[in-house]
Write a protein that holds these residues in place. Structure first.
Motif, short mmCIF file in Angstrom:
data_model
loop_
_atom_site.label_atom_id
_atom_site.label_comp_id
_atom_site.label_asym_id
_atom_site.label_seq_id
_atom_site.Cartn_x
_atom_site.Cartn_y
_atom_site.Cartn_z
N ASP A 197 -10.37 7.45 -11.20
CA ASP A 197 -9.59 8.03 -12.02
C ASP A 197 -8.34 9.05 -11.18
OD1 ASP A 197 -10.36 7.01 -14.33
OD2 ASP A 197 -11.56 8.90 -14.52
N LEU A 198 -8.98 9.70 -10.02
CA LEU A 198 -8.33 10.60 -9.09
C LEU A 198 -7.42 9.93 -8.38
CD1 LEU A 198 -11.18 13.12 -8.25
CD2 LEU A 198 -9.35 13.42 -10.01
N GLU A 199 -7.75 8.68 -7.88
CA GLU A 199 -6.84 7.92 -7.17
C GLU A 199 -5.66 7.33 -8.03
OE1 GLU A 199 -9.64 5.35 -5.07
OE2 GLU A 199 -10.28 6.91 -3.94
N ALA A 200 -6.00 7.05 -9.15
CA ALA A 200 -5.21 6.24 -9.88
C ALA A 200 -3.98 7.08 -10.53
CB ALA A 200 -5.70 5.80 -11.07
N ASP A 201 -4.23 8.26 -10.44
CA ASP A 201 -3.16 9.05 -11.42
C ASP A 201 -3.34 10.63 -10.68
OD1 ASP A 201 -1.32 10.64 -12.57
OD2 ASP A 201 -1.90 9.81 -14.65
N GLU A 202 -2.03 10.79 -9.99
CA GLU A 202 -2.00 12.03 -9.34
C GLU A 202 -2.11 13.45 -9.95
OE1 GLU A 202 1.28 12.46 -6.71
OE2 GLU A 202 0.59 11.12 -5.22
N TYR A 203 -2.09 13.43 -11.37
CA TYR A 203 -1.90 14.47 -12.36
C TYR A 203 -3.31 15.10 -12.25
CZ TYR A 203 -1.95 16.95 -16.82
OH TYR A 203 -2.04 17.87 -17.80
N THR A 232 0.88 -1.23 0.14
CA THR A 232 -0.07 0.10 0.08
C THR A 232 1.08 1.21 0.01
OG1 THR A 232 -1.40 -1.16 1.56
CG2 THR A 232 -2.06 0.85 1.11
N ASP A 233 0.61 2.31 -0.90
CA ASP A 233 1.40 3.30 -1.14
C ASP A 233 0.46 4.54 -1.02
OD1 ASP A 233 2.81 5.38 -2.19
OD2 ASP A 233 4.02 4.18 -3.32
N ILE A 234 0.63 5.38 0.06
CA ILE A 234 0.03 6.41 0.26
C ILE A 234 0.83 7.69 0.27
CG2 ILE A 234 -1.55 7.79 1.91
CD1 ILE A 234 -2.66 5.30 3.12
N LYS A 235 0.69 8.40 -0.71
CA LYS A 235 1.75 9.60 -0.79
C LYS A 235 3.26 9.16 -0.88
CE LYS A 235 -1.64 12.81 0.70
NZ LYS A 235 -2.17 13.62 1.83
N GLY A 236 3.43 8.11 -1.32
CA GLY A 236 4.94 7.76 -1.35
C GLY A 236 5.35 6.81 -0.33
N SER A 237 4.49 6.72 0.86
CA SER A 237 4.87 6.22 2.05
C SER A 237 4.39 4.79 2.23
CB SER A 237 4.68 7.26 3.22
OG SER A 237 4.37 6.22 4.35
#
Lengths: 484, 616
Positions: free
Chosen positions: B178-184, A98-103
């Motif tokens: 979509d929002l969760e899949a790609d931070e863009y 699980t990756d939340i904001k890179g953590s």
């Protein structure tokens, strides 16, 4: 059972409990302010951040009840077990997908996310207390000291592997406890020196003195190294006052003269001269040692050599070891870079939000800066700026004073423990709270770099609130049983 | 217990540090909040607001540089509730051409936090969205009268032709996933859905820019921070050129009107898709602008499933078009030679099993067998291959050898077209039959796969690709819709030939058979005067009326187009498949239709197949 519970109620430190309750309440009100968007105040709705936090608080109170009912002795008995389990959990988390904001530090269980790192402080504190509470333990024994440092570093490294550098840094707080337990103050002094060298070196790293031959950063750092070394001689070898005077005259004077010469007569690299002066000082100290056989001179020589080595590696560490975003955060903090769209954005916004609070603040729920979502993470790491904006100087200072009182109270409680186990644990708790307070509020006020650690009881989030509640109430439980 | 009094006084040091830090913080607060007016003024008059600058989405052209998809300006009218003062509601409504009740209802919706969770009276709320320039012009002139109302420019996708909806795809507001899949993406951004818009989202969307604005404490914009020193311009999306020929696409859609089916045409030498028709289709303009949600709902509830791109998502029995693959396999494996004769008297009859056929001379060699689409010939071939114990050792090994041939020709796995949602079809293997028949099966059990029935299914794309493989005499290039991306190389998989396991000389035999089918076999209707068309019909049995299929390419030498036509429940291959194939090939190669063929086209366009009310 009943009698023991009565006992707990009688012997519990209600001052601390009171401060805890006040801080939790103020924290919740701040979250209401930070997450509230004009309209109906629906703070009790579980869909909102405020509502959820209320739920976490409720759970914390249940936790408190359980912790106070349990026998204080189990913490002593199972300290290593808790520590071991936590190490295993942290190890597993390193491979957590699980990756939340890179953590990778979050366990997601349906709607609830938990961060085991928040609880690692508690288990580490307990294990350290147990180990250092042993009758035979002494910090003077190298083997014991190394074990202690390893016990601190092990969870710390595992948390760094989960990309949660901020939470890992909290483990540095244990050194404050070690200082109380007899670790030589030189460690703290060296730590402070390292920070100073780092800041000065990086801040002036790009500047030059005179005709572009002398790097300003290197010059200042070496100047400081020499001054600190002489200061150490003055502090620890008081009977050598004359030598100190000579040293100051020759070394400091030599450097300044060299600089003036370089600036106004013939330009040359003053740093080269400084290395010679450091070498000379080293020889001088060696001579003093050989004459007096006072080992402190050797330590001061060691300090000098390590400091110079540190100044050499400074640029490398900054450029190669730190991640680019960490680098930018430090550069922004030191005022070397203006980056309002990126790294500087949060801090700038938070300073503006706080600054706009004025003396009395804008009043509860009336903060416009936080309302307009100017400040990112305003209900977690940057929660204090909501306090600053809505409650003003008065409210923000009050919170700081309450926190200080809380920490000082913890220190006093730790001092009144009858066992070293209790004292070590108590100091660990106080140190951890202090570290969080220092780094978090320092960050919001733009004094320390941006390191994402929560403000105890204020920042939104169940894990951190529970982590701090456990940490605190286990100590209060141990304290309540101190006369048993 | 030992008490170390020497260290006890260190508590004062620690307490001292705590107080020092507290003092430091309070001094800092004092300087921020009381001494310095700097930050206070900042907050009162200036605060940063990061506003995104949207790039224009890439434009899409067809293979002849005809504009297919472009952007058109549209306007949103937004309102900041706190700034609305002395509003002349009647004037506003007249200007916008709405009635007062609608105005009240809309304002109510904006303020209702259950419907609009992000509501704040200090920020812009969308009041009306995606108005055209004309609708907005009058309002813009009178804007100064309506304080608190703003006009925000956006773009919407426009389609030059009412065709190619499945290939082009569309754009929609980003979903939560979509929002969760790609931070863009941020809420309110648009993202490609289906077709090229989805497959080439990264190229089409460009890079967002950012503008740092200064706002006052009430959210009013004061201007750019430091004259835009930190602003970043958006990077426009990349334009795409498709391999698609829009004229051909439109003819295909016209021919399939009122029928369920698909036409796929490929340029064999490049693998570019010339047309990809899936019927029923829909007007791509339905999916742009304000009514997308409503229209999407309507299309998804349609029992004929117009949103399904049958060309790559429909899997059908390929029927007799599949016999070409069998001929190639048997030749390469040495089961038959071009002169091998098999008898077929009314079909394939062996050990009580009968597969029917239609009237033609018997016995036949390979080329006439392909031309007349003889079932018996290919059933014998498969039976002999599966029974060749000496060569393969077991029927399982024979089966898997057969499977490898089919896979090498592009069946059984998705081909890898640059479109989302491609299905793989089905090519059975020995393990499959072992499970289905508990290890007790032989060539006869599975005989129907020889004629493209039974377990075998394929997408129309795979059938068209088979045509391209034969046209190329032994290889294909992975079919792809996009021919060129502005300023970027196409993925290398779209230029590398993929060879089948059959050598070129056998392909020549099969091509001759397909030519014979056009000149004197089942596909005579596809015989164009000046073009050497090669073709193969297919009539796929099916519960209900048979499916009509055609697979072919032209010209025979140096082919320019390979095509597959598949009409559900269309009956004989010759009923729909062949004439549609003829018209498509003619249109593409000559650029037009002869007057007689125009009549034929209109006739086919007007024919309807009765599908009943059943869900498709």
């Amino acid at each position: 059972m009943v009698s023991r519970k009565d006992n707990v109620i009688k012997t519990l430190d209600w001052w601390t409990v009171g401060l805890y309750l006040i801080l939790v309440l103020l924290g919740w009100l701040s979250i209401c302010g930070a997450s509230y968007d004009y309209g109906l105040p629906d703070f009790f709705d579980l869909g909102t951040r405020a509502g959820k936090q209320l739920m976490w608080i409720g759970c914390s109170f249940c936790l408190v009840f359980v912790l106070l009912t349990l026998d204080a002795r189990i913490y002593d008995t199972y300290a290593y077990l808790f520590y071991g389990i936590m190490i295993l959990v942290l190890l597993a988390m390193v491979f957590n997908p699980t990756d939340i904001k890179g953590s990778h530090s979050w366990i997601v269980l349906g709607p609830v996310s938990l961060q085991p790192a928040e609880f690692a402080k508690f288990t580490t504190a307990l294990a350290l207390a147990k180990f250092m509470g042993e009758y035979t333990f002494s910090l003077k024994r190298t083997r014991h000291m190394i074990t202690v440092v390893c016990m601190i570093l092990l969870p710390c490294v595992l948390i760094v592997c989960q990309k949660e550098t901020g939470s890992a840094l909290v483990f540095l707080a244990f050194f404050l406890m070690l200082y109380r337990e007899g670790m030589t103050g030189a460690v703290l002094f060296s730590g402070v020196c390292a920070v100073i060298y780092f800041i000065v070196g990086i801040r002036f790293g790009g500047d030059v003195l005179g005709d572009e031959l002398t790097s300003a950063g290197d010059f200042y750092v070496l100047f400081l190294i020499v001054c600190f070394s002489i200061l150490l001689v003055r502090l620890y070898c008081k009977e050598y006052g004359r030598a100190v005077s000579y040293m100051t005259l020759v070394c400091v004077g030599g450097m300044l003269l060299g600089l003036l010469f370089s600036l106004y007569v013939i330009p040359f690299d003053v740093v080269q001269l400084q290395y010679w002066i450091c070498g000379g000082l080293l020889v001088w100290l060696l001579v003093l040692f050989l004459r007096s056989r006072i080992y402190r001179f050797l330590f001061i020589m060691f300090f000098l050599v390590v400091s110079v080595g540190f100044s050499f590696s400074l640029g490398y560490v900054f450029d190669k070891v730190l991640e680019p975003h960490q680098k930018t955060r430090i550069e922004v903090l030191l005022g070397m870079k203006d980056d309002p769209a990126g790294a500087g954005y949060n801090v700038n916004q938070s300073k503006i939000a706080i600054g706009s609070g004025g003396f009395l603040g804008k009043g509860f729920l009336n903060g416009t800066q936080t309302k307009l979502k100017y400040v990112p993470e305003q209900d977690t790491d940057f929660i204090f700026c909501t306090v600053g904006e809505e409650q003003g100087f008065l409210g923000a200072s009050l919170v700081i004073i309450l926190f200080s009182a809380f920490i000082v109270r913890l220190i006093l409680l730790a001092e009144r423990q009858t066992s070293r186990f209790g004292r070590v644990y108590g100091y660990s708790v106080a140190s951890i709270f202090f570290f969080h307070l220092f780094v978090n509020i320092g960050m919001v006020l733009g004094i320390t770099p941006v390191i994402g650690i929560p403000l105890p009881f204020f920042s939104y989030g169940g894990s951190s609130l529970w982590g701090f509640t456990i940490l605190l109430f286990v100590f209060l439980r141990i304290d309540a049983a101190r006369e048993d | 217990m030992e008490r170390n009094f020497r260290f006890e006084k260190r508590k004062y040091v620690i307490i001292g540090i705590v107080f020092a830090v507290a003092l430091l913080f309070i001094i800092r607060l004092f300087s921020l909040q009381i001494l310095s007016d700097d930050y206070k003024q900042h907050a009162d008059s200036n605060a940063f607001l990061k506003r995104v600058r949207y790039p224009g989405r890439g434009i899409i052209y067809d293979r002849n540089d005809k504009l297919l998809v472009y952007n058109q300006a549209a306007y949103d009218i937004t309102v900041v509730m706190k700034e609305v003062a002395d509003l002349d509601t009647l004037d506003l409504c007249n200007t916008l051409g709405i009635d007062v009740d609608f105005f009240r209802k809309r304002i109510g919706e904006i303020k209702d936090r259950r419907l609009n969770p992000g509501y704040s009276p200090y920020t812009n709320q969308v009041f009306l969205s995606q108005l055209s320039a004309e609708e907005c012009a009058l309002f813009q002139e009178k804007l100064f009268r309506f304080s608190g109302f703003y006009v925000q420019k956006r773009t919407i996708r426009q389609y030059a032709y009412n065709a190619g909806a499945h290939v082009l795809g569309d754009v929609a507001e980003t979903s939560k996933a979509d929002l969760e899949a790609d931070e863009y993406y941020s809420p309110g951004d648009f993202i490609g859905k289906l077709g090229v818009e989805q497959a080439y989202e990264k190229q089409l969307r460009g890079e967002k820019g950012v503008e740092i604005l200064l706002r006052d404490a009430y959210g009013r914009i004061q201007g750019n921070y430091m004259n835009g020193k930190f602003d970043e311009n958006p990077v426009q999306g990349k334009n795409l050129t498709l391999g698609l020929d829009i004229e051909l696409q439109m003819l295909g859609e016209r021919l399939l009107e009122g029928k369920i089916g698909s036409i796929v045409a490929i340029e064999p030498s490049t693998g570019e898709i010339l047309c990809m028709v899936s019927s029923p289709s829909y007007n791509p303009r339905l999916m742009a602008g304000r009514n997308r949600g409503k229209n999407h709902q309507m299309l998804s509830n349609d029992p004929w499933k117009p949103l399904l791109n049958r060309a790559i998502m429909g899997t059908y029995p390929p029927g007799s078009t599949f016999k070409t693959t069998q001929a190639l396999t048997f030749l390469e494996e040495g089961i038959i030679t071009p002169s091998t004769l098999y008898s077929c008297v009314g079909g394939f009859s062996f050990r009580g099993l009968h597969v029917g056929c239609h009237g033609h001379p018997s016995p036949l060699p390979l080329i006439p067998a392909i031309a007349t689409s003889c079932n018996g010939y290919f059933c014998w071939g498969l039976y002999h291959m599966m029974s060749a114990k000496k060569k393969y050792g077991s029927v399982q090994k024979a089966m898997n050898t057969w499977r490898d041939y089919m896979v090498s020709m592009g069946f059984g796995y998705a081909l890898g077209i640059d479109m989302p949602g491609e299905k793989r079809g089905m090519i059975p293997n020995a393990e499959y039959y072992d499970r289905a028949y508990r290890h007790s099966w032989n060539g006869l059990t599975i005989i129907s796969i020889a004629i493209g029935q039974g377990e075998v299914t394929a997408t129309p794309l795979q059938i068209a690709n088979l045509g391209a493989t034969i046209a190329n005499r032994g290889y294909f290039i992975t079919p792809h819709v996009v021919k060129k991306i502005e300023g970027e190389e196409l993925d290398s998989i779209y230029s590398v030939p993929r060879y089948t396991k059959v050598r070129k000389e056998y392909y020549e035999e099969v091509a001759s058979g397909m030519r014979a089918a056009v000149t004197g076999g089942t596909c005579r209707l596809a015989n164009l005067p000046d073009i050497e068309v090669c073709g193969k019909t297919g009539t796929a049995q099916n519960q209900g009326h048979d499916h009509s299929a055609f697979m072919g390419f032209a010209p025979m030498n140096n082919p320019k187009i390979a095509i597959a036509v598949y009409v559900e429940n269309g009956g004989w291959g010759a009923t729909y498949g062949v004439p549609i194939g003829r018209l498509m090939i003619e249109k593409y190669l000559t650029g037009t239709l002869t007057p007689e063929d125009e009549v034929l086209a209109t006739d086919i366009q007007n024919r309807r197949i009765n599908y009943g009310k059943q869900e498709r």
